[in-house]
Write a protein that holds these residues in place. Structure first.
Motif, PDB file in Angstrom:
ATOM      1  N   ASP A  75       6.844  28.353  80.399  1.00 58.53           N
ATOM      2  CA  ASP A  75       7.787  27.329  79.954  1.00 58.53           C
ATOM      3  C   ASP A  75       7.178  25.938  80.073  1.00 58.53           C
ATOM      4  O   ASP A  75       7.494  25.046  79.282  1.00 58.53           O
ATOM      5  N   VAL A  76       6.328  25.759  81.079  1.00 61.14           N
ATOM      6  CA  VAL A  76       5.703  24.448  81.304  1.00 61.14           C
ATOM      7  C   VAL A  76       4.800  24.093  80.133  1.00 61.14           C
ATOM      8  O   VAL A  76       4.869  22.991  79.584  1.00 61.14           O
ATOM      9  N   ALA A  77       3.941  25.031  79.750  1.00 57.76           N
ATOM     10  CA  ALA A  77       3.027  24.786  78.629  1.00 57.76           C
ATOM     11  C   ALA A  77       3.801  24.520  77.338  1.00 57.76           C
ATOM     12  O   ALA A  77       3.424  23.649  76.539  1.00 57.76           O
ATOM     13  N   LYS A  78       4.894  25.260  77.126  1.00 58.37           N
ATOM     14  CA  LYS A  78       5.697  25.061  75.922  1.00 58.37           C
ATOM     15  C   LYS A  78       6.328  23.666  75.911  1.00 58.37           C
ATOM     16  O   LYS A  78       6.339  22.986  74.871  1.00 58.37           O
ATOM     17  N   ALA A  79       6.850  23.244  77.069  1.00 57.07           N
ATOM     18  CA  ALA A  79       7.492  21.932  77.151  1.00 57.07           C
ATOM     19  C   ALA A  79       6.484  20.811  76.925  1.00 57.07           C
ATOM     20  O   ALA A  79       6.754  19.848  76.186  1.00 57.07           O
ATOM     21  N   ARG A  88       3.561  17.123  70.629  1.00 57.98           N
ATOM     22  CA  ARG A  88       3.728  17.167  69.176  1.00 57.98           C
ATOM     23  C   ARG A  88       4.829  16.241  68.687  1.00 57.98           C
ATOM     24  O   ARG A  88       4.672  15.553  67.683  1.00 57.98           O
ATOM     25  N   ARG A  89       5.955  16.231  69.381  1.00 57.96           N
ATOM     26  CA  ARG A  89       7.130  15.536  68.856  1.00 57.96           C
ATOM     27  C   ARG A  89       7.815  14.592  69.842  1.00 57.96           C
ATOM     28  O   ARG A  89       8.639  13.765  69.430  1.00 57.96           O
ATOM     29  N   ALA A 146       2.769  15.128  80.875  1.00 58.81           N
ATOM     30  CA  ALA A 146       2.108  15.553  79.640  1.00 58.81           C
ATOM     31  C   ALA A 146       0.804  14.802  79.401  1.00 58.81           C
ATOM     32  O   ALA A 146       0.129  15.039  78.401  1.00 58.81           O
ATOM     33  N   LYS A 147       0.462  13.875  80.325  1.00 56.93           N
ATOM     34  CA  LYS A 147      -0.759  13.078  80.206  1.00 56.93           C
ATOM     35  C   LYS A 147      -0.828  12.353  78.864  1.00 56.93           C
ATOM     36  O   LYS A 147      -1.833  12.361  78.166  1.00 56.93           O
ATOM     37  N   MET A 148       0.288  11.738  78.544  1.00 59.42           N
ATOM     38  CA  MET A 148       0.358  10.944  77.326  1.00 59.42           C
ATOM     39  C   MET A 148      -0.699   9.859  77.358  1.00 59.42           C
ATOM     40  O   MET A 148      -0.964   9.252  78.409  1.00 59.42           O
ATOM     41  N   ASN A 149      -1.318   9.582  76.224  1.00 60.30           N
ATOM     42  CA  ASN A 149      -2.336   8.543  76.123  1.00 60.30           C
ATOM     43  C   ASN A 149      -1.824   7.235  76.728  1.00 60.30           C
ATOM     44  O   ASN A 149      -0.733   6.764  76.374  1.00 60.30           O
TER      45      ASN A 149
END
Length: 213
Positions: A98-102, A108-109, A134-137
């Motif tokens: 579930d973590v990878a999916k989230a 992506r979105r 999510a380690k967003m840029n």
């Protein structure tokens, strides 16, 4: 609380605005709905300038957001997957996948939600945590946070300035909007929990029971 904020901002000016909004981002119960209109009103009462008040508040927002972003980075994907793979979490219907999916969905979105949520009470601060996980840029996170925070701060400070002595009316109206958002969040949470119980927890309990027999 209003008197304390009034005295603090009147005495320390831009530094007080920065500090209060910084802590508002780290500790969401501190109300920006009160601080920002009051700061706008105090432009009339003090030597502060409205553009500099907005800049101070926006810098405080961005710096505070990075604190929660850092907390999110500490909650790495590996750590979360290990946690969700424990027996208690499996009994609650969670899986490490579930973590990878989230995180994949957020990549992506979901990144645009950082910008949108900065203009929504309650969630405007907390969105920084999943962004960190999510380690967003960092550059994109900073830009989205800066734009969203600048819009929110500009609107509330300007309304407080325009309202003058009636700035508390602005606070009351924004707090009313915040209450509506809270109710919507609670309703959505109840629906999600009910769905989760039916689709995940009950099947997980049945599976666990069958394995023990």
């Amino acid at each position: 609380m209003e008197d304390a904020f009034f005295s603090f901002i009147s005495q320390f000016g831009y530094l007080a605005v920065f500090g209060l909004i910084f802590f508002e981002n780290v500790f969401p119960p501190i109300p920006s709905e009160l601080i920002l209109p009051l700061s706008g009103f105090l432009v009339i009462q003090t030597s502060m300038e409205l553009p500099l008040v907005i800049v101070s508040a926006t810098i405080g927002s961005v710096v505070g957001a990075f604190v929660l972003y850092g907390i999110g980075r500490l909650l790495s994907q590996d750590r979360l997957e290990s946690f969700f793979d424990t027996r208690p979490m499996r009994l609650l219907g969670f899986h490490s996948g579930d973590v990878a999916k989230a995180i994949g969905w957020f990549d992506r979105r979901g990144q645009i939600t950082v910008l949108l949520c900065r203009c929504i009470p309650v969630v405007r601060s907390l969105i920084s945590i999943p962004a960190g996980t999510a380690k967003m840029n960092v550059v994109r996170f900073t830009l989205y946070t800066l734009i969203g925070s600048a819009v929110w701060n500009t609107v509330l400070c300007s309304l407080g300035y325009a309202a003058g002595g009636a700035w508390e009316t602005v606070t009351a109206q924004v707090e009313g909007f915040s209450d509506i958002v809270k109710v919507v969040i609670i309703v959505i949470a109840v629906i999600v929990i009910a769905f989760w119980v039916v689709k995940r927890i009950i099947p997980a309990m049945r599976e666990n029971k069958s394995q023990q027999q």
